[in-house]
Enzyme design. Structure first.
Site, short mmCIF file in Angstrom:
data_model
loop_
_atom_site.label_atom_id
_atom_site.label_comp_id
_atom_site.label_asym_id
_atom_site.label_seq_id
_atom_site.Cartn_x
_atom_site.Cartn_y
_atom_site.Cartn_z
N HIS A 253 -3.60 -5.07 0.34
CA HIS A 253 -3.05 -5.62 1.59
C HIS A 253 -3.12 -7.14 1.59
CE1 HIS A 253 -2.83 -1.83 4.00
NE2 HIS A 253 -3.71 -1.45 3.10
N CYS B 77 0.83 -1.20 0.00
CA CYS B 77 0.00 0.00 0.00
C CYS B 77 0.87 1.25 0.00
CB CYS B 77 -1.00 -0.05 1.14
SG CYS B 77 -2.48 0.93 0.77
N GLU C 260 -1.66 -9.15 3.48
CA GLU C 260 -1.56 -9.69 4.85
C GLU C 260 -2.91 -10.07 5.44
OE1 GLU C 260 -1.07 -6.58 3.95
OE2 GLU C 260 -1.57 -5.10 5.48
N1 GLN Z 1 -2.03 6.68 2.69
C1 GLN Z 1 -2.12 5.93 1.49
C2 GLN Z 1 -3.47 6.11 0.81
O1 GLN Z 1 -4.42 6.51 1.42
C3 GLN Z 1 -1.83 4.46 1.75
C4 GLN Z 1 -2.80 3.79 2.67
C5 GLN Z 1 -2.30 2.49 3.24
O2 GLN Z 1 -1.10 2.22 3.25
N2 GLN Z 1 -3.21 1.67 3.76
O3 GLN Z 1 -3.58 5.85 -0.36
#
Ligand code: GLN
Length: 537
Positions: free
Chosen positions: A510, A384, A512
């Protein structure tokens, strides 16, 4: 089976006793006996969901397939049971009140005064029974967050009291989790806090059926007998929960103590069969007997608190067992990484994971980390925000766009390689408005991603507002950062890779969240394998 049975899990004496793990372990045993089981968590705070909470407050926010932002205990439930959870599995006081107030505004209460009892308690009871009434489960385990006696928990405890009465004997039971502290000066385990906490529960009209006692020392027979008689439970319903070296030992410990057997007896359910834990124990065996070790750096800004990256740490345990290696995760604070410190902090690592996150703090350290991993050929996984940092790093240091950034960090950057999605631009509320939940992703068949997943179409969970900016796609691709996974509907880039590098992947989603004991996530399995190859080379 006719009716769904309910098990309520309450906690006493202190918080952090591990109700979630006990609930997940019991569910695992019941599932392993052939009962269709699910777990639900009721959280007494007023946030509608934990999505707006800083990880320092309650740890990681866990995301389900249906896009619910939930308590991290749901992660344990999925990892133990290998069954998906959903919005219905996590309810907060905020959500309860929101729904009751909306009903009031719609005039559904027909002029009545709206009160905690019965309106809030009715709403809670309804939410508890949603899963049961779906017909999908034989047993629903509902974990009540907080500690009995808390002001916040009262409506939940009252709802449990009402439900016990409504559902009748043998259809619903209460397991109370308490602490039996050891006083080293006296050399004794003390039962008084448990007696008091059971008494507090009784004042609310609830009698515990089973006591699960957290302890650092074995509970001798006399202590068990004392707890049974003073707390009004059967001798076999006093269950010891001794500190374990891994949470994955807890189902076996609960089996030895007979927690599942007592629960089934109280619910008048047959024991059907011995719990089949073969696969679980194979995993445990591999986890406990690694043939090698790899050290992976977890670079993030919430590293002081282990719970902030719970699912990532657990995914490494699953992937480590799969590879028969111990994964030593070194937490590295991205704020303290700079030109001077970087080599000493990361050069010895066999793999580097740059973590998800929000906001500006620590991002330069993350970018420097990606550069190091890229230039020195250290296996790299960016998740992410970690993927977004990989894109920024490549744009800055390979394309020479020195000002490249995400508009989350710098609204006025001249090279917004990561930008807010069009449909996000007019959103003003922060709660529940990100790109959330499961989205399909189509892989290029000549990619590392395809080798890892062995599938063209995958589905992974998201939680972010910003995205890879497709106007830089060609430029980055021509320079060697290759997009290899796309959202088939929107064309959004979900994965980037560097084929020149031994193992380099950034993923916008994600992975995970989907790793379980029964199904270790292929991306983590492959990443750990790459770290092992790197180490042995
Ligand atoms: N802050 C980033 C976004 O909003 C990544 C979010 C995250 O890592 N879950 O796109």
């Amino acid at each position: 089976m006719a009716e769904t049975k309910y098990i309520f899990v309450t906690g006493g004496v202190t918080s952090s006793l591990g109700k979630g793990i006990i609930a997940a372990s019991l569910a695992k045993l019941l599932q392993a006996r052939g009962y269709k089981t699910t777990i639900q968590k009721l959280d007494p705070y007023i946030n509608v969901d934990p999505g707006t909470l800083n990880p320092y407050e309650h740890g990681e926010c866990y995301v389900t397939d249906d896009g619910a932002e939930t308590d991290l205990d749901l992660g344990h439930y999925e990892r133990f049971l290998n069954v998906n959870t959903s919005q219905a599995n996590n309810v907060t006081t905020g959500r309860i009140y929101q729904s009751v107030i909306e009903k009031e505004r719609r005039g559904e209460f027909l002029g009545k005064t709206v009160q905690v009892v019965p309106h809030i308690t009715n709403e809670i009871k309804e939410r508890i029974q949603i899963l049961g009434k779906s017909g999908d489960y034989d047993i629903v385990i509902t974990e009540i967050g907080g500690t009995v006696g808390d002001i916040e928990s009262l409506p939940y405890i009252e709802s449990v009291r009402q439900l016990l009465w409504e559902l009748g004997d043998n259809n619903a039971i209460v397991i109370h989790l308490t602490l039996v502290p050891y006083l080293s000066a006296a050399g004794e385990l003390k039962t008084k806090p448990t007696q008091h906490s059971v008494k507090t529960l009784m004042e609310s009209g609830i009698k515990a059926d089973i006591l699960v006692c957290r302890t650092e020392h074995e509970l001798a027979d006399d202590i068990r007998a004392k707890l049974a008689s003073f707390c009004n439970v059967k001798r076999e319903a006093v269950i010891q929960s001794i500190d374990a070296s891994t949470i994955y030992d807890v189902p076996n410990l609960m089996l030895q103590e007979g927690l599942d057997t007592v629960a089934l007896q109280k619910l008048a359910l047959p024991e059907i069969s011995e719990p089949n834990l073969t696969q679980w124990n194979q995993f445990l065996n591999r986890h406990k007997n690694p043939k090698n070790t790899v050290t992976i750096g977890l670079v993030g800004k919430y590293v002081e608190l282990q719970d902030s990256y719970k699912s990532i740490l657990e995914a490494f345990i699953h992937a480590g067992a799969e590879n028969e290696v111990k994964v030593k995760v070194e937490s590295i604070h991205s704020e303290y990484i700079d030109e001077e410190t970087i080599a000493s902090k990361i050069s010895h690592l066999d793999g580097i994971l740059v973590a998800p996150g929000f906001g500006e703090r620590g991002i330069e350290g993350k970018i420097a980390t990606v550069q190091y991993a890229r230039e020195y050929g250290i296996p790299f996984l960016g998740i992410c925000l970690g993927m977004q940092m990989a894109v920024i790093e490549y744009a800055r240091n390979v394309l020479g766009l020195k000002d490249a950034n995400s508009t989350e960090m710098n609204k006025n950057t001249s090279a917004p390689v990561i930008d807010i999605m069009e449909e996000q631009k007019n959103i003003t509320h922060l709660g529940g408005t990100m790109r959330l939940g499961a989205w399909d992703c189509e892989l290029k068949d000549d990619s590392l991603a395809f080798k890892v997943y062995r599938n063209i179409l995958i589905s992974e969970r998201h939680r972010h507002r910003y995205e890879f900016n497709n106007s830089y796609k060609e430029q980055l691709k021509n320079a060697g950062l290759i997009p290899t996974g796309f959202n088939p509907e929107t064309g959004l880039v979900e994965i980037v890779e560097i084929p020149e590098h031994p193992w380099f992947m950034g993923v916008q989603y994600h992975p995970e969240y989907k790793s379980t004991v029964a199904n270790p996530h292929p991306l983590f399995v492959a990443f750990v394998k790459a770290a092992l190859d790197y180490k042995t080379k």
